[in-house]
Enzyme design. Structure first.
Site, PDB file in Angstrom:
ATOM      1  N   TYR A 136      36.708   4.351 -10.811  1.00  0.00           N
ATOM      2  CA  TYR A 136      36.771   2.913 -11.095  1.00  0.00           C
ATOM      3  C   TYR A 136      38.147   2.613 -11.680  1.00  0.00           C
ATOM      4  O   TYR A 136      39.090   3.370 -11.484  1.00  0.00           O
ATOM      5  CB  TYR A 136      35.592   2.605 -12.049  1.00  0.00           C
ATOM      6  CG  TYR A 136      35.357   1.167 -12.358  1.00  0.00           C
ATOM      7  CD1 TYR A 136      35.026   0.264 -11.355  1.00  0.00           C
ATOM      8  CD2 TYR A 136      35.439   0.698 -13.673  1.00  0.00           C
ATOM      9  CE1 TYR A 136      34.799  -1.072 -11.650  1.00  0.00           C
ATOM     10  CE2 TYR A 136      35.209  -0.642 -13.976  1.00  0.00           C
ATOM     11  CZ  TYR A 136      34.892  -1.521 -12.959  1.00  0.00           C
ATOM     12  OH  TYR A 136      34.659  -2.844 -13.265  1.00  0.00           O
ATOM     13  N   ARG A 189      42.872 -10.740  -4.207  1.00  0.00           N
ATOM     14  CA  ARG A 189      43.341 -10.564  -5.586  1.00  0.00           C
ATOM     15  C   ARG A 189      42.670  -9.324  -6.147  1.00  0.00           C
ATOM     16  O   ARG A 189      41.721  -9.395  -6.913  1.00  0.00           O
ATOM     17  CB  ARG A 189      42.996 -11.815  -6.406  1.00  0.00           C
ATOM     18  CG  ARG A 189      43.733 -11.941  -7.715  1.00  0.00           C
ATOM     19  CD  ARG A 189      42.779 -12.049  -8.886  1.00  0.00           C
ATOM     20  NE  ARG A 189      42.090 -10.782  -9.128  1.00  0.00           N
ATOM     21  CZ  ARG A 189      40.992 -10.636  -9.861  1.00  0.00           C
ATOM     22  NH1 ARG A 189      40.403 -11.665 -10.391  1.00  0.00           N
ATOM     23  NH2 ARG A 189      40.443  -9.444 -10.042  1.00  0.00           N
ATOM     24  N   LYS A 207      32.553  -0.475  -7.332  1.00  0.00           N
ATOM     25  CA  LYS A 207      31.592  -1.274  -8.103  1.00  0.00           C
ATOM     26  C   LYS A 207      30.167  -0.816  -7.793  1.00  0.00           C
ATOM     27  O   LYS A 207      29.327  -0.703  -8.678  1.00  0.00           O
ATOM     28  CB  LYS A 207      31.742  -2.765  -7.762  1.00  0.00           C
ATOM     29  CG  LYS A 207      33.063  -3.382  -8.185  1.00  0.00           C
ATOM     30  CD  LYS A 207      33.017  -3.978  -9.580  1.00  0.00           C
ATOM     31  CE  LYS A 207      34.405  -4.450 -10.013  1.00  0.00           C
ATOM     32  NZ  LYS A 207      34.476  -4.869 -11.419  1.00  0.00           N
ATOM     33  N   GLU A 279      33.718 -10.468  -5.486  1.00  0.00           N
ATOM     34  CA  GLU A 279      34.640  -9.634  -6.274  1.00  0.00           C
ATOM     35  C   GLU A 279      36.072  -9.790  -5.798  1.00  0.00           C
ATOM     36  O   GLU A 279      36.363  -9.650  -4.601  1.00  0.00           O
ATOM     37  CB  GLU A 279      34.208  -8.164  -6.142  1.00  0.00           C
ATOM     38  CG  GLU A 279      34.863  -7.237  -7.130  1.00  0.00           C
ATOM     39  CD  GLU A 279      34.398  -7.441  -8.560  1.00  0.00           C
ATOM     40  OE1 GLU A 279      33.176  -7.496  -8.803  1.00  0.00           O
ATOM     41  OE2 GLU A 279      35.273  -7.551  -9.442  1.00  0.00           O
ATOM     42  N   ASP A 280      36.943 -10.035  -6.722  1.00  0.00           N
ATOM     43  CA  ASP A 280      38.391 -10.025  -6.476  1.00  0.00           C
ATOM     44  C   ASP A 280      38.838 -10.931  -5.330  1.00  0.00           C
ATOM     45  O   ASP A 280      39.687 -10.572  -4.514  1.00  0.00           O
ATOM     46  CB  ASP A 280      38.880  -8.576  -6.294  1.00  0.00           C
ATOM     47  CG  ASP A 280      38.814  -7.806  -7.618  1.00  0.00           C
ATOM     48  OD1 ASP A 280      38.237  -8.342  -8.582  1.00  0.00           O
ATOM     49  OD2 ASP A 280      39.320  -6.677  -7.681  1.00  0.00           O
ATOM     50  N   ASP A 302      31.795 -11.779 -10.247  1.00  0.00           N
ATOM     51  CA  ASP A 302      31.992 -10.806 -11.315  1.00  0.00           C
ATOM     52  C   ASP A 302      33.209 -11.133 -12.176  1.00  0.00           C
ATOM     53  O   ASP A 302      33.197 -10.931 -13.388  1.00  0.00           O
ATOM     54  CB  ASP A 302      32.171  -9.438 -10.654  1.00  0.00           C
ATOM     55  CG  ASP A 302      32.157  -8.302 -11.643  1.00  0.00           C
ATOM     56  OD1 ASP A 302      31.420  -8.389 -12.642  1.00  0.00           O
ATOM     57  OD2 ASP A 302      32.883  -7.315 -11.419  1.00  0.00           O
ATOM     58  N   ASP A 303      34.256 -11.638 -11.540  1.00  0.00           N
ATOM     59  CA  ASP A 303      35.503 -11.892 -12.264  1.00  0.00           C
ATOM     60  C   ASP A 303      35.412 -13.145 -13.121  1.00  0.00           C
ATOM     61  O   ASP A 303      36.063 -13.236 -14.150  1.00  0.00           O
ATOM     62  CB  ASP A 303      36.669 -12.012 -11.271  1.00  0.00           C
ATOM     63  CG  ASP A 303      36.761 -10.758 -10.417  1.00  0.00           C
ATOM     64  OD1 ASP A 303      37.049  -9.692 -10.972  1.00  0.00           O
ATOM     65  OD2 ASP A 303      36.491 -10.836  -9.199  1.00  0.00           O
ATOM     66  N   ASN A 444      43.845  -5.906 -15.473  1.00  0.00           N
ATOM     67  CA  ASN A 444      43.728  -4.559 -14.905  1.00  0.00           C
ATOM     68  C   ASN A 444      44.672  -4.385 -13.732  1.00  0.00           C
ATOM     69  O   ASN A 444      45.045  -5.374 -13.105  1.00  0.00           O
ATOM     70  CB  ASN A 444      42.288  -4.346 -14.412  1.00  0.00           C
ATOM     71  CG  ASN A 444      41.300  -4.389 -15.541  1.00  0.00           C
ATOM     72  OD1 ASN A 444      41.504  -3.782 -16.579  1.00  0.00           O
ATOM     73  ND2 ASN A 444      40.215  -5.130 -15.347  1.00  0.00           N
TER      74      ASN A 444
END
Ligand SMILES: O=C([O-])CC(=O)C(=O)O
Ligand SMILES: [Mg+2]
Length: 560
Positions: A136, A189, A207, A279-280, A302-303, A444
């Site tokens: 991860y 992203r 994930k 996600e992202d 999630d973000d 991150n």
């Protein structure tokens, strides 16, 4: 076992299962698949002999007992020794520790997942603190950057623009039917690393590994998906090893239609109770997708929401250390994208529930700085819609340091995706303003963190309460050991997801996120507090996730 076998085969062949029952049943007989038994329980696609050993889901390597080797026609295909899973685990950990480059560890672990899934998860569960940074964040970020070069076998499902009009057929190519969780990205992203196109696949894969290792969802119920609508990353477009579509990103109508086809196909194929985790995605799509599908699908971002829930949990826990309620704080964010505005909104909602004040009022304690400076009313017209609620009355301020001095925050939160932005001056200003400044450097991977743990402790002379999105080792300062927390959404999504699935939820509500935050915060012990921690250690994460799931499930039930 004969009955079991018939049932499994029928369902597999006819695809006749609703697969969305909400419970976690042993749909494919996996729990019993490799137990000592005389009848081969595998479905038509997984026979026995050599094929069995090449199937990562059922392969046990040298841990197949003599009896199993006889029953499944693999005697002679393995060396004679029988090793227990514990010995296998020690061996693999020993081998992994020989690698000094994190990416080599990542690749070795991915190979293991492709070879012997049970052993992979056993390793991850038993060595979570050591291996989380490998499968991860942060290593998964580097893996995505180099995905084209390290690519060996496909993981997850790729849905590219080439498949427009037949996404449902593509979903049906996936070998498992009883999907309970999908993590999907379009790679635009990836962490704070930007547009990695199709190579973002590492993220949903990582994930979902955590959904299993941390949340106990069975691997076969997890589906990683990467939607490839092109990339604007020139480096990738010019790279001969790039694995995605070599074209600029589709946008606007074309993008929206493609995503619409995808979301419809998902619901049609898996039913209403399949959880879809966005996600992202880049800001411009993330907010829109969430607001478009939150009322028709079981989705969360999630973000935006996972990160919000984990940060809120840390802030709730920090109340005990600081002796202040949430409403007594002033918050300043650097970064007004998904994470920044998502966290801000959940904090405002929580304070509103605690104090009974309207949310418009509680938002006023929260300030955001974006690339153009402090977000103030004067800028309102030109702001993207998700920033507008944070435009408060104040004269314009360009720089973060000036904003810190003007707003005098008690909590500083970095969500900008840009590293090294909490400079010495900024952190020192926080230390001048506060006895115990709360500093969260959430971007991150490690290279994008707003400051390091060492910087936070050194520049505040050991007074900061610090947590970051990516892990940092403990720091020695002035003869004392400081252990930073990791405010990463992986504390939340496995438990949240498990709770949603268990309870058969069909929509995600803010109250469920609040329940997850409360549940996480309540698991920080007095001992953790004494060590300056506002998150419990990852060593207990399965228990923590189970408790979060129970709270989310209870809240779902309460909401009807
Ligand atoms: O993946 C992580 O470590 C946390 C996260 O969602 C992100 O940074 O986008
Ligand atoms: Mg993310």
């Amino acid at each position: 076992m004969g009955t079991n076998q018939t049932q499994i085969s029928d369902e597999y062949v006819t695809g006749n299962s609703s697969g969305v029952g909400g419970g976690i049943s042993d749909v494919y007989g996996e729990d019993s698949a490799t137990l000592d038994q005389l009848v081969t329980p595998w479905v038509t696609s997984v026979a026995s002999g050599y094929t069995l050993m090449r199937d990562p889901r059922y392969n046990k390597g040298l841990a197949f007992t003599d009896k199993e080797r006889d029953a499944h026609y693999i005697t002679g295909l393995l060396p004679p020794v029988v090793l227990s899973q514990d010995v296998q685990e020690r061996k693999v950990m020993h081998n992994l520790r020989q690698y000094t480059v994190p990416l080599q560890r990542y690749m070795a672990l991915m190979d293991l997942q492709e070879r012997n899934e049970r052993l992979f998860y056993k390793l991850l569960i038993d060595n979570v603190e050591e291996l989380l940074p490998v499968v991860y964040t942060p290593t998964v970020g580097e893996a995505c950057q180099k995905y084209g070069s390290i690519y060996r076998r496909p993981q997850g499902l790729y849905i590219s623009l080439k498949e427009k009009g037949k996404i449902l057929e593509v979903l049906k190519n996936w070998p498992q039917r009883g999907i309970q969780v999908i993590v999907v990205t379009d790679g635009e992203r990836i962490l704070g690393l930007g547009d990695l196109g199709c190579q973002g696949m590492g993220i949903p894969v990582g994930k979902l590994s955590l959904y299993t290792a941390l949340g106990g969802i069975r691997p076969s119920a997890c589906l990683p998906i990467t939607i490839d609508v092109g990339t604007n990353n020139e480096k990738l477009l010019n790279n001969e090893f790039y694995i995605g579509l070599k074209q600029k990103r589709a946008n606007g109508e074309e993008y929206a239609e493609f995503l619409q086809e995808f979301m419809c196909a998902v619901k049609q194929n898996y039913g209403e109770k399949v959880l879809v985790q966005f996600e992202d995605f880049a800001n411009h799509h993330a907010f829109e997708l969430l607001s478009k599908y939150c009322s028709s699908h079981l989705v969360f971002n999630d973000d935006i929401q996972g990160t919000a829930s984990v940060v809120l949990a840390g802030l709730i826990a920090a109340q005990k250390v600081l002796g202040k309620s949430l409403a007594d704080h002033t918050f300043l964010f650097l970064g007004a994208g998904e994470a920044g505005t998502g966290i801000a909104e959940l904090i405002a909602l929580k304070i509103s529930k605690e104090t009974g004040k309207p949310i418009d009022e509680t938002r006023k304690k929260i300030w955001l700085v974006d690339s153009k400076g402090l977000i103030v009313s004067e800028r309102k017209e030109s702001l993207q819609h998700f920033k507008q609620p944070w435009a408060h009355d104040h004269k314009p301020v360009k720089e973060l340091l000036a904003a810190v001095n003007a707003i005098k925050p008690t909590v500083l939160i970095g969500t900008s995706g840009v590293g090294k932005t909490f400079t010495k001056e900024v952190v020192e200003a926080m230390a001048t303003l506060n006895e115990k400044p709360l500093i969260l450097a959430l971007s991150n991977p490690t290279s994008q963190a707003e400051c390091t743990a060492e910087e936070a402790y050194t520049w505040t002379k050991g007074r900061a309460i610090f947590a970051s999105g990516s892990p940092f080792d403990p720091v020695q300062y002035d003869g004392k050991k400081f252990t930073p927390g990791q405010a990463n959404n992986c504390y939340i999504f496995p438990g949240l997801g498990l709770g949603l699935i268990m309870s058969g939820a069909i929509r995600v509500r803010d109250d469920m996120l609040l329940a997850a935050s409360e549940a996480l915060a309540s698991q920080v012990t007095e001992e953790n507090f004494a060590n300056g921690l506002i998150y419990p250690p990852f060593a207990n994460i399965r228990k923590i996730s189970a408790n979060i799931a129970a709270s989310v499930g209870a809240k779902t039930y309460e909401l009807g």
